[in-house]
Design a protein around this motif. Structure first.
Motif, PDB file in Angstrom:
ATOM      1  N   LEU A 265       0.820  -1.215   0.000  1.00 52.68           N
ATOM      2  CA  LEU A 265       0.000   0.000   0.000  1.00 52.68           C
ATOM      3  C   LEU A 265       0.847   1.256   0.000  1.00 52.68           C
ATOM      4  N   PHE A 266       1.895   1.287   0.819  1.00 51.69           N
ATOM      5  CA  PHE A 266       2.746   2.484   0.859  1.00 51.69           C
ATOM      6  C   PHE A 266       3.568   2.619  -0.416  1.00 51.69           C
ATOM      7  N   GLN A 267       3.943   1.499  -1.021  1.00 50.42           N
ATOM      8  CA  GLN A 267       4.628   1.584  -2.306  1.00 50.42           C
ATOM      9  C   GLN A 267       3.696   2.161  -3.369  1.00 50.42           C
ATOM     10  N   TRP A 268       2.439   1.738  -3.288  1.00 51.93           N
ATOM     11  CA  TRP A 268       1.454   2.292  -4.229  1.00 51.93           C
ATOM     12  C   TRP A 268       1.242   3.784  -3.985  1.00 51.93           C
ATOM     13  N   ALA A 269       1.245   4.195  -2.708  1.00 47.37           N
ATOM     14  CA  ALA A 269       1.056   5.607  -2.375  1.00 47.37           C
ATOM     15  C   ALA A 269       2.227   6.464  -2.821  1.00 47.37           C
ATOM     16  N   ASP A 270       3.407   5.873  -2.997  1.00 46.85           N
ATOM     17  CA  ASP A 270       4.581   6.618  -3.452  1.00 46.85           C
ATOM     18  C   ASP A 270       4.742   6.594  -4.959  1.00 46.85           C
ATOM     19  N   ASP A 271       3.915   5.856  -5.658  1.00 46.36           N
ATOM     20  CA  ASP A 271       4.020   5.746  -7.110  1.00 46.36           C
ATOM     21  C   ASP A 271       3.212   6.870  -7.764  1.00 46.36           C
ATOM     22  N   GLU A 272       3.913   7.885  -8.277  1.00 42.36           N
ATOM     23  CA  GLU A 272       3.239   9.043  -8.869  1.00 42.36           C
ATOM     24  C   GLU A 272       2.380   8.635 -10.066  1.00 42.36           C
ATOM     25  N   THR A 273       2.872   7.682 -10.841  1.00 39.86           N
ATOM     26  CA  THR A 273       2.129   7.260 -12.035  1.00 39.86           C
ATOM     27  C   THR A 273       0.799   6.627 -11.659  1.00 39.86           C
ATOM     28  N   LYS A 274       0.826   5.736 -10.683  1.00 43.21           N
ATOM     29  CA  LYS A 274      -0.401   5.066 -10.252  1.00 43.21           C
ATOM     30  C   LYS A 274      -1.370   6.039  -9.605  1.00 43.21           C
TER      31      LYS A 274
END
Length: 412
Positions: A265-274
């Motif tokens: 979840l935190f990796q997703w929150a740091d992904d600007e593209t996503k």
């Protein structure tokens, strides 16, 4: 009787009296009366000429310095405007009067008297009901969609995602979500049709396996022993047992699974593209046809609910309206300092509006006067001040009569 007729009668009396004395025998009394009627006739004619000259040309003859009002129409209008703006209704006098008023108190008293009447409360509710029924919800939905889209596009997705995830983890919503998924998975696995599906699927896949030698012989023996029903039961037990283990708060695999979920979840929150894709997806979702139908349906339900409640309140005489108003007033009265602040703010706003629109007083007067033709203007002025001016003619005739008698006495 109209004062204009009285003035004309007085002038006629003087004329008839003067003419009548011409045919009477000369003596002292007739001489005095004749002098009075003669002077009264002159005075009446002079005052008639003066009064008439203010409004029009006497006998229609364009004598110089007559029809004064029409010749000086623009000056009179400007003088009237100047008097209204600078003397009668100047900014200072208006502001002084406003500051002496307790506007909120007056407004509160006025509204209290109105709302104290059942008829007024019902009329207000009828008006609100009529407005709500007339509102086109289909026309409102696009504005809501536009507002929501603008709000979504202006959101800082990264900051919002971090905040939401932090709050989710602190509140334990991630564990609750996992527990919900496990419970639903357990329900799904316990179904008979699920067991049959798993057994059939496992049997088909095992039949596809090709293995030689002793290992292959053993594997084929196992496959031959296990049919689809037994395989489904076996898999169902394995899945149910695994789910029960993961539901245990102290289970190591549960902690590992939660940790991995949080990391993802935190990796997703740091992904600007996503995040940008998610933001664009939300924007498209809000502006879509399904969103429009959903919003329209929700607004219809809300309106129906509100209309129903308002109709019930109207049938009860609108008592809740007065109760709400009384509660608001009582709450405000508990804080006099706040009322003073609001009073000053409201007064300042009203004064500001008056100052910025003060020029409109003169403009309104000028526009109304410009719309009147000369005949209408003269008629209006004669109706307002002509009555008093006609008495000047009456007084002129009477005064002339008295002065004529006095002059005749002096001549004797």
């Amino acid at each position: 009787m109209n004062s204009k007729y009285i003035a004309s009668i007085s002038l006629g009396i003087m004329a008839i009296g003067f003419i009548g004395t011409l045919f009477l025998p000369e003596n002292t009394a007739i001489f005095l009366i004749k002098g009075g009627f003669e002077a009264g006739l002159v005075g009446g004619i002079a005052d008639w000429f003066a009064v008439t000259a203010l409004f029009r040309h006497p006998l229609g003859i364009p004598i110089p310095h007559t029809s004064l009002l029409l010749k000086n129409r623009s000056k009179i209008v400007q003088s009237l405007i100047s008097a209204m703006e600078n003397e009668l209704l100047n900014k200072q006098s208006i502001e002084s009067k406003l500051r002496k008023l307790n506007i909120l108190q007056l407004a509160t008293s006025f509204v209290t008297k109105l709302l104290g009447k059942k008829k007024i409360r019902r009329s207000m509710l009828d008006l609100v009901l009529d407005v709500l029924r007339r509102i086109s919800l289909e026309g409102v939905v696009p504005y809501i969609q536009t507002a929501l889209t603008a709000y979504i596009r202006n959101i800082d997705m990264k900051s919002s995602a971090d905040t939401i995830l932090s709050h989710t983890i602190q509140a334990g919503y991630d564990e609750k979500a996992l527990d919900y998924v496990l419970v639903e998975a357990s329900k799904w696995a316990s179904k008979t049709e699920t067991q049959h599906m798993l057994g059939k699927l496992a049997n088909e896949k095992l039949a596809e396996v090709k293995m030689g030698g002793l290992m292959g012989f053993a594997f084929q023996a196992f496959v031959g022993f296990m049919d689809a029903e037994k395989l489904g039961s076996l898999l169902n037990n394995l899945i149910s047992s695994s789910i029960r283990d993961l539901q245990d708060k102290d289970n190591v695999y549960r902690a590992d699974l939660l940790r991995e979920i949080r990391v993802q979840l935190f990796q997703w929150a740091d992904d600007e593209t996503k995040l940008s894709q998610a933001q664009e997806w939300l924007s498209n979702l809000v502006t879509g046809e399904q969103s429009r139908s959903f919003l329209l349906n929700q607004l219809e339900q809300v309106r129906s609910l509100v209309l129903n409640k308002l109709e019930q309140e109207r049938d009860r005489g609108g008592r809740a309206v007065f109760a709400v108003y009384r509660s608001i007033v009582r709450h405000l009265n508990e804080d006099p300092a706040k009322i003073i602040v609001w009073e000053n703010q409201l007064l300042s706003y009203i004064i500001q509006v008056v100052e910025s629109n003060h020029f409109r007083i003169g403009k309104l007067v000028k526009e109304n006067l410009d719309q009147m033709d000369d005949a209408s203007l003269v008629n209006m002025l004669e109706e307002k001040v002509g009555k008093d001016l006609q008495w000047i003619r009456v007084n002129g005739a009477l005064c002339g009569f008295v002065v004529g008698v006095i002059l005749s006495l002096i001549q004797l």
